[in-house]
Design a protein around this motif. Sequence first.
Motif, PDB file in Angstrom:
ATOM      1  N   ALA A  85     -34.432 137.601 -30.203  1.00 35.50           N
ATOM      2  CA  ALA A  85     -34.180 137.597 -31.647  1.00 35.50           C
ATOM      3  C   ALA A  85     -32.780 138.115 -31.970  1.00 35.50           C
ATOM      4  O   ALA A  85     -32.116 137.600 -32.884  1.00 35.50           O
ATOM      5  CB  ALA A  85     -35.235 138.440 -32.365  1.00 35.50           C
ATOM      6  N   ASP A  86     -32.317 139.124 -31.235  1.00 35.11           N
ATOM      7  CA  ASP A  86     -31.007 139.706 -31.528  1.00 35.11           C
ATOM      8  C   ASP A  86     -29.860 138.767 -31.191  1.00 35.11           C
ATOM      9  O   ASP A  86     -28.732 138.960 -31.669  1.00 35.11           O
ATOM     10  CB  ASP A  86     -30.829 141.017 -30.764  1.00 35.11           C
ATOM     11  CG  ASP A  86     -31.775 142.101 -31.256  1.00 35.11           C
ATOM     12  OD1 ASP A  86     -32.327 141.935 -32.357  1.00 35.11           O
ATOM     13  OD2 ASP A  86     -31.969 143.109 -30.539  1.00 35.11           O
ATOM     14  N   ASP A 104     -28.889 138.741 -44.513  1.00 34.94           N
ATOM     15  CA  ASP A 104     -28.885 139.632 -43.356  1.00 34.94           C
ATOM     16  C   ASP A 104     -30.293 140.036 -42.940  1.00 34.94           C
ATOM     17  O   ASP A 104     -30.561 140.263 -41.752  1.00 34.94           O
ATOM     18  CB  ASP A 104     -28.064 140.891 -43.665  1.00 34.94           C
ATOM     19  CG  ASP A 104     -26.586 140.574 -43.834  1.00 34.94           C
ATOM     20  OD1 ASP A 104     -26.155 139.535 -43.301  1.00 34.94           O
ATOM     21  OD2 ASP A 104     -25.883 141.341 -44.510  1.00 34.94           O
ATOM     22  N   TRP A 119     -24.554 128.518 -35.658  1.00 40.42           N
ATOM     23  CA  TRP A 119     -25.014 129.795 -35.107  1.00 40.42           C
ATOM     24  C   TRP A 119     -23.855 130.512 -34.425  1.00 40.42           C
ATOM     25  O   TRP A 119     -22.909 129.882 -33.946  1.00 40.42           O
ATOM     26  CB  TRP A 119     -26.132 129.565 -34.078  1.00 40.42           C
ATOM     27  CG  TRP A 119     -27.350 128.901 -34.639  1.00 40.42           C
ATOM     28  CD1 TRP A 119     -27.546 127.562 -34.827  1.00 40.42           C
ATOM     29  CD2 TRP A 119     -28.530 129.541 -35.107  1.00 40.42           C
ATOM     30  NE1 TRP A 119     -28.777 127.322 -35.367  1.00 40.42           N
ATOM     31  CE2 TRP A 119     -29.415 128.516 -35.555  1.00 40.42           C
ATOM     32  CE3 TRP A 119     -28.955 130.867 -35.191  1.00 40.42           C
ATOM     33  CZ2 TRP A 119     -30.676 128.789 -36.062  1.00 40.42           C
ATOM     34  CZ3 TRP A 119     -30.213 131.137 -35.706  1.00 40.42           C
ATOM     35  CH2 TRP A 119     -31.054 130.117 -36.135  1.00 40.42           C
ATOM     36  N   ILE A 129     -37.094 134.977 -38.162  1.00 44.83           N
ATOM     37  CA  ILE A 129     -37.021 134.661 -36.735  1.00 44.83           C
ATOM     38  C   ILE A 129     -37.942 135.549 -35.925  1.00 44.83           C
ATOM     39  O   ILE A 129     -38.716 135.069 -35.080  1.00 44.83           O
ATOM     40  CB  ILE A 129     -35.561 134.784 -36.253  1.00 44.83           C
ATOM     41  CG1 ILE A 129     -34.717 133.626 -36.792  1.00 44.83           C
ATOM     42  CG2 ILE A 129     -35.498 134.806 -34.730  1.00 44.83           C
ATOM     43  CD1 ILE A 129     -33.237 133.752 -36.505  1.00 44.83           C
ATOM     44  N   ILE A 130     -37.912 136.856 -36.169  1.00 43.42           N
ATOM     45  CA  ILE A 130     -38.720 137.759 -35.337  1.00 43.42           C
ATOM     46  C   ILE A 130     -40.204 137.565 -35.614  1.00 43.42           C
ATOM     47  O   ILE A 130     -41.035 137.668 -34.698  1.00 43.42           O
ATOM     48  CB  ILE A 130     -38.282 139.221 -35.551  1.00 43.42           C
ATOM     49  CG1 ILE A 130     -38.803 140.089 -34.398  1.00 43.42           C
ATOM     50  CG2 ILE A 130     -38.759 139.761 -36.890  1.00 43.42           C
ATOM     51  CD1 ILE A 130     -38.211 141.479 -34.382  1.00 43.42           C
ATOM     52  N   ASP A 139     -33.270 137.322 -40.000  1.00 44.69           N
ATOM     53  CA  ASP A 139     -33.825 138.140 -38.921  1.00 44.69           C
ATOM     54  C   ASP A 139     -35.331 138.305 -39.064  1.00 44.69           C
ATOM     55  O   ASP A 139     -36.078 138.245 -38.083  1.00 44.69           O
ATOM     56  CB  ASP A 139     -33.153 139.515 -38.907  1.00 44.69           C
ATOM     57  CG  ASP A 139     -31.708 139.443 -38.453  1.00 44.69           C
ATOM     58  OD1 ASP A 139     -31.332 138.411 -37.869  1.00 44.69           O
ATOM     59  OD2 ASP A 139     -30.956 140.408 -38.680  1.00 44.69           O
ATOM     60  N   SER A 140     -35.798 138.519 -40.296  1.00 43.07           N
ATOM     61  CA  SER A 140     -37.231 138.692 -40.523  1.00 43.07           C
ATOM     62  C   SER A 140     -38.004 137.417 -40.204  1.00 43.07           C
ATOM     63  O   SER A 140     -39.063 137.453 -39.566  1.00 43.07           O
ATOM     64  CB  SER A 140     -37.470 139.114 -41.971  1.00 43.07           C
ATOM     65  OG  SER A 140     -38.847 139.263 -42.233  1.00 43.07           O
ATOM     66  N   VAL A 194     -28.254 134.596 -34.207  1.00 45.73           N
ATOM     67  CA  VAL A 194     -27.578 135.036 -35.429  1.00 45.73           C
ATOM     68  C   VAL A 194     -27.123 133.796 -36.182  1.00 45.73           C
ATOM     69  O   VAL A 194     -26.243 133.057 -35.716  1.00 45.73           O
ATOM     70  CB  VAL A 194     -26.379 135.948 -35.111  1.00 45.73           C
ATOM     71  CG1 VAL A 194     -25.717 136.428 -36.399  1.00 45.73           C
ATOM     72  CG2 VAL A 194     -26.829 137.140 -34.262  1.00 45.73           C
ATOM     73  N   ASP A 219     -37.186 141.200 -28.908  1.00 47.18           N
ATOM     74  CA  ASP A 219     -35.909 141.588 -29.524  1.00 47.18           C
ATOM     75  C   ASP A 219     -34.711 141.043 -28.757  1.00 47.18           C
ATOM     76  O   ASP A 219     -33.673 140.745 -29.353  1.00 47.18           O
ATOM     77  CB  ASP A 219     -35.814 143.113 -29.614  1.00 47.18           C
ATOM     78  CG  ASP A 219     -36.841 143.703 -30.577  1.00 47.18           C
ATOM     79  OD1 ASP A 219     -37.347 142.941 -31.424  1.00 47.18           O
ATOM     80  OD2 ASP A 219     -37.143 144.906 -30.478  1.00 47.18           O
TER      81      ASP A 219
END
Length: 371
Positions: free
Chosen positions: A13-14, A38, A316, A45-46, A42-43, A17, A10
Motif C-alpha cells: 500500500a505504501d 492524501d 502513479w 487502497i489499504i 490511501d484509505s 501513490v 503496508d
Amino acid sequence: MLGWIPKAVDSLADRLVFKGWKNDNFNLSQIFQMNNPDIFFDSAIISALIGGCSFVYMGLDKEDFPRLKVIDGRDATGIIDPVTNLLTEGYAVLERDPKTDVPVLEAYFLPDTTTYIRKGGDPETFLNPAGIPLLVPIIYRPDAKRPMGHSRISRASMSLLQGACRTVKRSEVSAEFYSFPQKYIIGLSQEEDEAFEKWKATMSTFLTITKDEEGDSPTVGQFTQQNMTPFTEQLRTFAALFAGENGLTLDDLGFVSDNPSSAEAIKASHESLRLTARKAQRTFGSCFLNVGMVSACLRDNKAYRRQQFYLTEPMWEPIFEPDAAALSSIGDGAIKLNQAVPGYFNTDNLPDLTGIDPSQLPAPVTEDANG
C-alpha cells in the motif's frame, strides 16, 4: 502477534501513490482535490488490499459538489458488471452506532435512484442523475471467478503466520526452562528429602548439604540446559516462506542482514513486489477512473458515457524511488536515447522514471564564446 500481516499489506500500500490524471478532459482532478486526496486514496487502497474490495460512496455536499466517502468491504456489497467493474445495484451501511455498532443509516443504490433508510424512520428516495449507482467498488486483483477481487492476506500467509506463532509460544515456554535449568540430587534419604526446601534450593546462590551418619554425601547435578537456537532457526524458516509468499525480504520482517543493501539491490530483491504493485496500479487506476466518471456525472447533473473518458489515464509515482546513482543512470540513458531519437524524453514523461516534477523556474540562459 508478529506484525507480519500488516507488514505485507503496508509494504504494498505504501508504494501505491496516486499522482494525478493525464488528459483530464472532465476536470476530475478538482473532484479528488476537494475530497482530501492524501487520505482518500490511501484509505481506499489499504481497505481494498485487506478485504479484496472496498467501496466509494458519492453524494452531494451543501454546495452541490461531489463528496466521496470510502466504505470498508464489510459494510457494503452489490452486483457487479464484470465488463465495466461498476455495480448494477448496491447496498451500504453509511453510519453505525459508535457504542453498539448497530447500523443507523443504510442506503440502497440503483442506477436511477438512491434510497436512504434511517433506523426508526421511513425510507427516503432521491433521483440519481448519473444513471449509475452511486457506489463504486475499488477492487484488488479481480478475475473471472472472483470479480470482487482477492485479499492481499492469502490463506498461505495465514497458515505460515500461525506456524510462526506456535514457534514463538514454544520458545516462550522453553525460555522458562532455559532461565531455570532443572537440577537433581542423588543420595538423599527419605527423611532428608521431606525436609528439603526445593524452592529455596532453586533460588539460593549458595547451597549447603551435610554428610549423613555414615559419612556419605549426596551427588548434585544439573540436566542439560534448553537450547533456543532451533526455535530461532524455525522462526527464520517461517519468515523466509512468508517473505516469498508476499514478495518481501527477511530484512522487511526484522531479520536484518549484515551488509546494507543499495537501492538497486533492494529493487532487485523486491522484483515480485514490483510486479504485484504494477498489477495493482492498473486495476486501481481503472477503479478510480470509474469513481471520477460517476462523480463528474453527479457534479454536472448529466449521465456521461464511459467511452467519453477513454483519453483520461491515471498517473502513479514510481514504485521505488531512485537514489543518486539511479538518477545518474537515468540521465545518461535519457541523453543517449534523445541523441538517437530526438525528443524521446522530455519533461512530460521523464518524471515517470525519476519521481521528481520538473522545475517551474525558467531555464538559465547560457552565453557562447562570442558573448
